[in-house]
Design a protein around this motif. Structure first.
Motif, short mmCIF file in Angstrom:
data_model
loop_
_atom_site.label_atom_id
_atom_site.label_comp_id
_atom_site.label_asym_id
_atom_site.label_seq_id
_atom_site.Cartn_x
_atom_site.Cartn_y
_atom_site.Cartn_z
N THR A 209 -1.76 -4.14 0.82
CA THR A 209 -2.07 -2.86 0.18
C THR A 209 -1.14 -1.76 0.68
O THR A 209 -0.74 -0.90 -0.10
CB THR A 209 -3.54 -2.46 0.38
OG1 THR A 209 -3.85 -2.44 1.77
CG2 THR A 209 -4.47 -3.39 -0.35
N SER A 210 -0.78 -1.77 1.96
CA SER A 210 0.15 -0.75 2.45
C SER A 210 1.54 -0.95 1.84
O SER A 210 2.23 0.02 1.50
CB SER A 210 0.22 -0.74 3.97
OG SER A 210 0.86 -1.90 4.45
N LEU A 211 1.96 -2.18 1.67
CA LEU A 211 3.23 -2.47 1.03
C LEU A 211 3.22 -2.00 -0.42
O LEU A 211 4.17 -1.36 -0.88
CB LEU A 211 3.53 -3.97 1.11
CG LEU A 211 4.85 -4.44 0.52
CD1 LEU A 211 6.02 -3.83 1.26
CD2 LEU A 211 4.93 -5.97 0.60
N GLN A 212 2.13 -2.32 -1.11
CA GLN A 212 2.01 -1.89 -2.51
C GLN A 212 2.03 -0.36 -2.61
O GLN A 212 2.69 0.21 -3.48
CB GLN A 212 0.72 -2.45 -3.12
CG GLN A 212 0.62 -2.24 -4.62
CD GLN A 212 1.61 -3.10 -5.38
OE1 GLN A 212 1.89 -4.23 -5.01
NE2 GLN A 212 2.17 -2.56 -6.44
N ALA A 213 1.31 0.31 -1.72
CA ALA A 213 1.28 1.78 -1.73
C ALA A 213 2.67 2.36 -1.48
O ALA A 213 3.07 3.34 -2.13
CB ALA A 213 0.31 2.29 -0.68
N SER A 214 3.44 1.73 -0.58
CA SER A 214 4.79 2.25 -0.31
C SER A 214 5.71 2.04 -1.51
O SER A 214 6.58 2.85 -1.79
CB SER A 214 5.37 1.60 0.95
OG SER A 214 5.63 0.22 0.74
N ILE A 215 5.50 0.94 -2.26
CA ILE A 215 6.28 0.72 -3.48
C ILE A 215 5.97 1.77 -4.52
O ILE A 215 6.85 2.35 -5.15
CB ILE A 215 6.04 -0.70 -4.03
CG1 ILE A 215 6.64 -1.74 -3.07
CG2 ILE A 215 6.62 -0.86 -5.42
CD1 ILE A 215 6.25 -3.17 -3.35
N TYR A 216 4.67 2.06 -4.69
CA TYR A 216 4.29 3.10 -5.64
C TYR A 216 4.85 4.46 -5.23
O TYR A 216 5.33 5.21 -6.06
CB TYR A 216 2.76 3.20 -5.75
CG TYR A 216 2.10 2.05 -6.49
CD1 TYR A 216 2.76 1.37 -7.51
CD2 TYR A 216 0.82 1.66 -6.18
CE1 TYR A 216 2.15 0.33 -8.19
CE2 TYR A 216 0.20 0.61 -6.86
CZ TYR A 216 0.88 -0.05 -7.86
OH TYR A 216 0.28 -1.06 -8.55
N ALA A 217 4.77 4.78 -3.94
CA ALA A 217 5.26 6.07 -3.45
C ALA A 217 6.77 6.20 -3.67
O ALA A 217 7.26 7.26 -4.05
CB ALA A 217 4.93 6.23 -1.97
N ALA A 218 7.49 5.11 -3.45
CA ALA A 218 8.95 5.14 -3.62
C ALA A 218 9.35 5.28 -5.09
O ALA A 218 10.42 5.81 -5.39
CB ALA A 218 9.56 3.88 -3.03
N SER A 219 8.50 4.83 -6.00
CA SER A 219 8.85 4.88 -7.41
C SER A 219 8.41 6.18 -8.09
O SER A 219 8.74 6.40 -9.25
CB SER A 219 8.26 3.69 -8.15
OG SER A 219 6.85 3.78 -8.18
N SER A 220 7.70 7.02 -7.36
CA SER A 220 7.23 8.28 -8.01
C SER A 220 8.13 9.45 -7.71
O SER A 220 9.05 9.43 -7.00
CB SER A 220 5.81 8.61 -7.56
OG SER A 220 5.75 8.74 -6.17
#
Length: 159
Positions: free
Chosen positions: A148-159
């Motif tokens: 979940t932390s990895l997924q959150a960092s991917i979302y943060a990087a794409s926004s």
């Protein structure tokens, strides 16, 4: 393509008992084919499972089989590997990424290769244990917190 007759009448030896979990779109067709081939006593359809039921099925499994045509992430593969169960799966990029250390990967859409791989593992306890141990080691760091932390960092990087 209707390949079920080819596989069920193959020369691969005795059929191991098969338990099919899940509620995919092919369920009704699979049930009809099993009945048409007089395999009702060899195949058990249990539908969607989770929680303790899923944990118990994985604990008792000799081999987990994933004949996927597509996958998004391979959570079932990770669950099997985390329990140290040998996996036979379609050779898809998503499964190759998460499961290659603890799996026998076969070409997707090749039921004879799938059946042969399962048959080769079925009575080879030492090989199943070795594959299961390698799989367990390969997913040790994949906790829900990490994913979940990895997924959150991917979302943060794409926004």
């Amino acid at each position: 393509r209707d390949w079920s007759s080819d596989v069920c009448s193959s020369d691969l030896g005795l059929r191991p008992p098969l338990l099919i979990a899940g509620d995919g779109r092919d369920g009704p067709t699979l049930r009809q084919r099993a009945h048409a081939l007089s395999l009702d006593d060899s195949i058990r359809f249990v539908g969607r499972v989770d929680g303790d039921v899923k944990a118990d099925l994985l604990r008792r499994a000799r081999v987990v089989v994933m004949p996927s045509r597509y996958e998004t992430y391979g959570i079932v593969a990770i669950e099997a590997l985390a329990r140290g169960v040998a996996l036979v799966a379609s050779d898809l990029p998503e499964l190759r990424e998460v499961a290659s250390a603890g799996a026998c990967l076969v070409p997707s859409g090749n039921p004879r290769a799938l059946a042969a791989s399962v048959a080769s593992l079925w009575d080879d306890r030492d090989r199943r244990v070795a594959i299961g141990a390698a799989g367990r080691a390969s997913v040790e760091g994949l906790t829900w917190e990490y994913v979940t932390s990895l997924q959150a960092s991917i979302y943060a990087a794409s926004s």
